[in-house]
Each structure stands twice: as C-alpha cells, then as structure tokens.
Design a protein around this motif. Sequence first.
Motif, mmCIF file in Angstrom:
data_model
loop_
_atom_site.group_PDB
_atom_site.id
_atom_site.type_symbol
_atom_site.label_atom_id
_atom_site.label_comp_id
_atom_site.label_asym_id
_atom_site.label_seq_id
_atom_site.Cartn_x
_atom_site.Cartn_y
_atom_site.Cartn_z
ATOM 1 N N SER A 247 0.826 -1.209 0.048
ATOM 2 C CA SER A 247 -0.177 0.140 0.020
ATOM 3 C C SER A 247 0.747 1.138 -0.182
ATOM 4 O O SER A 247 2.143 1.240 0.365
ATOM 5 C CB SER A 247 -0.842 -0.015 1.216
ATOM 6 O OG SER A 247 -0.183 0.067 2.423
ATOM 7 N N ASP A 248 0.295 2.251 -0.176
ATOM 8 C CA ASP A 248 1.168 3.790 -0.286
ATOM 9 C C ASP A 248 1.787 3.988 1.069
ATOM 10 O O ASP A 248 2.801 4.318 1.156
ATOM 11 C CB ASP A 248 0.218 4.770 -0.610
ATOM 12 C CG ASP A 248 -0.325 4.845 -2.295
ATOM 13 O OD1 ASP A 248 0.379 3.998 -2.846
ATOM 14 O OD2 ASP A 248 -1.056 5.419 -2.474
ATOM 15 N N ARG A 251 4.572 1.552 1.522
ATOM 16 C CA ARG A 251 5.738 2.038 0.770
ATOM 17 C C ARG A 251 6.317 3.332 1.392
ATOM 18 O O ARG A 251 7.542 3.084 1.430
ATOM 19 C CB ARG A 251 5.020 2.530 -0.507
ATOM 20 C CG ARG A 251 6.082 2.856 -1.476
ATOM 21 C CD ARG A 251 5.652 3.442 -2.917
ATOM 22 N NE ARG A 251 6.702 4.076 -3.865
ATOM 23 C CZ ARG A 251 7.315 2.902 -4.638
ATOM 24 N NH1 ARG A 251 7.019 1.775 -4.622
ATOM 25 N NH2 ARG A 251 8.287 3.352 -5.411
ATOM 26 N N ASP A 252 5.932 4.060 2.136
ATOM 27 C CA ASP A 252 6.622 5.244 2.816
ATOM 28 C C ASP A 252 7.356 4.787 4.008
ATOM 29 O O ASP A 252 8.349 5.101 3.976
ATOM 30 C CB ASP A 252 5.330 6.306 2.959
ATOM 31 C CG ASP A 252 4.660 6.917 2.057
ATOM 32 O OD1 ASP A 252 5.306 7.088 1.091
ATOM 33 O OD2 ASP A 252 3.651 7.760 2.351
#
Length: 433
Positions: A247-248, A251-252
Amino acid sequence: MVSMDLHRKERPRLIVMFEEGAVTPAEIMLSLTDWADVMLVVGTSPYTAAVKPFLYEIAEAITWDQPRAELLDRLRRWRPDGIITYAERMLVPTAEVAAELGLLFHSVTTANLLRDKFQQRRRLAEAGVQRTRSVSLTGVDQWRDAAAQVGFPLVVKPRLGEGSQYTHLVHSVAQGEALLCDLSKSYSGVLVAEEFIAGKRRPPFGDYVSVESCVVDGKITHLEITGKFPILPPFREQGHFWPAPVSDSERDDILDLTQRALAGLGISTGLTHTEVKLTADGPRLIEVNGRIGGQINELAVRACGTDLIAAGARIALGLSSDELVLKPSKTYFQYHNLPPLEARRLTGVRGAAAAKTVAGVTSYEIYLHPPAPLERGVMTTWIDAVRGEAHDHDEMLAVLDQANELLSFVYETPSGEVTLPAMWTQQRTSHRS
C-alpha cells in the motif's frame, strides 16, 4: 560529476573486482565493454576457476591471489578511473583497493559493515535505526548462552554469508546443538545467532520485499520496491517482481526505514539492495547489501530499459548518468523453481518447450542442465527461470500457474528417483487446499 561522452576518444577505465555474485561474465560484457575499458580482478573460488577462460576473452584480467603490493602496482600503472564490484564477497577487497588508489567506493569501514551482518546489526542499533538481538557464535560451547540472549525462534547463519548458505531456523536448544555439530563438519567460519523476524503472511506473495537504491555524493534515491514470492524453507528465495504489492502507507514506511539504514551505515556512493520484512508491526530490516541485487538488472532492462550494471559503473567512474528511473508500466516477473532439500541430483526437466509458449511468458531458461548435482545444502539453488509480464498481479499468477503446470522435474534422492511437479505448482496446490 563529469558529463559522460561515449564518443570521446579516450574510454574510461574501470576495475571490476569479480567473483560469483549478482552479475555474470556475460552481463559484464554486454553492459560495460562497449563503452569502457575493463580490468577484471578475478577471485579464487571454484566458480571463477570455471569461468576464467571466458573472463580472459572479454577483458584484460589479473588474479586477486597475488602479493598485494604487486597487484596495486599493476593497477596503478593501468591508470584506472573507477572501481566496482557486483559480488558480496569482494566488497571489502574492493574498498581496500579503492582506498589505496583514491577511487570512489564504499569506505573500508562501511564495506565491513555491509559484509559483516553482525557488525551491521550493531551499527544500525547504535544509529537508532533498529535493534535486532544478535550474538556472534564461534563454537558449540557458546550456544546455550547465545540462545538465552537471543531467544527462540532464532536464525543461525554465517557472519559473512551469501545466498542463504548454511542458514537455518532454530526452535530449541537441542536442535541448535545438533545443527552446530553438523555444520562444523562442512563450515569453519564464524556464525551468528540472531532474532528471527516473523513476517505477516501475505499469500500468494512473500512476507518481505527489497528496495533498490542509488547513492551519488551521499544523496540517496530509491529506485523501486521489489515484490517477492514466498520463501521456501529454510530461507530459499524463489524470485521477484515489479511492482511490489504494498500500500502507499507501507511504501512510505519501507522507504523511510531504508533511508535511515543507508545513512546509518555511512553509504555515500553506489547501488544498494536492502531486504525488508513486512511484519504486523510494520517493516523491519533484514539486511543491507552494498551492491546490486541478484537478477535485478535483468528485470530493470526488460521492464524499464534501464541497465543498472552500467549505471553502477558510471557512478563508480564519477560520470553523470541519465537520472535513473524504474517505473514499470506493467507487472514484470522472474520465478525460479527450486529442488526439494532431499534431492541429490537433477536428472530430468520435462515440459520446457511447452512452458515457453504460454502467453505472458517472455522466456524460459534452464540453469541446471541434467544430470546436475545438487550438493549445496540449504543454499538457494535455482533450476530455471520463468520470466514474463502481465497487466497486474492476478494475471501474473495465472501465467505462472499455466506455465508451471506444464513443467515437471526428475530427481535422485536417498530413497530413489522421483518425478515431481514444479515447486510453484506444489505450493499453489497446497495453498488452495
């Protein structure tokens, strides 16, 4: 950095410290020799002995196994512009030569941290990046104290290991004692006992990823997060793909952890390959590698038209390179079938021609040509490579299902000859049931 002109009269001169690792001799030839003069400094493993005739065909080559003063004198007279290695076991020798010749590479201190995973754990803890319980282990007599400090389950592996060789998951004191006694017959190096980082199950994908990064003049750029297929026991990799199924927010968090790890280890130049476990409590570092990951360049060239072997060389030479971009427009994958641990010889591969014809398979390559011995224990030993592309992850799985259902492998085992479906098919059948 200096702009690179491939048409200039004088080609850059690059030392490649070569050993078995992430890059093959053929890849060096294809990626480097058209635009740079290459001097290969060749290691002493059985692998390099086998490929040495080809190495001497593609570039000027000398052996690492010679008096250091003589080696350095010859390299100085060659007047190199840069130095690089794509092999884990050559990280420290490359750093030492680079320091003597005034060339860009990891510092000797950083190279030792990258090579020695025990010291790497200590440095990352000191830098406030991540604490991972880890104890150096020189003999069976230290085992009980080490196990008490680390706790179960734990991982026993070489401090200077690669390719999952001699790496085991241990659940009890008795199992560890038996394992260490057995390992002492074939391995004499220092081991490490470290905390097992349990990932969150994410079938049909693996519970870990890798981050491919580029560092130039201390500036870190993360190129891509690489998705993985599930690990086979004890710690054998089956391949990878882009993009990673994260997911975003994941990822971060993954990139933030990797950023802090690279900075904490003092990495100021080159390409790196960082493995990260995806746990219920967020990402945790497995290890940082100070070189390109195995098979990653093939994926980058096919998916993005980007040659990371050449890019790493340009960084090493202090030459500017086009900004590295890894943004695959589709899903690109590499899957590798592995043998069962009890197999001693691969005697047959069936269905290879049919697997090549499956829509979405761009190539099928056999690495181990029967009859081939299988004597590397728990180290990752790939039989083949199923490479392809798809519109998304679901289609990728369907392509791999279809291709692998056509494949079977014949093995010699202690109990006789057996014919088994592809490892992928065995896993998928087990998962569905």
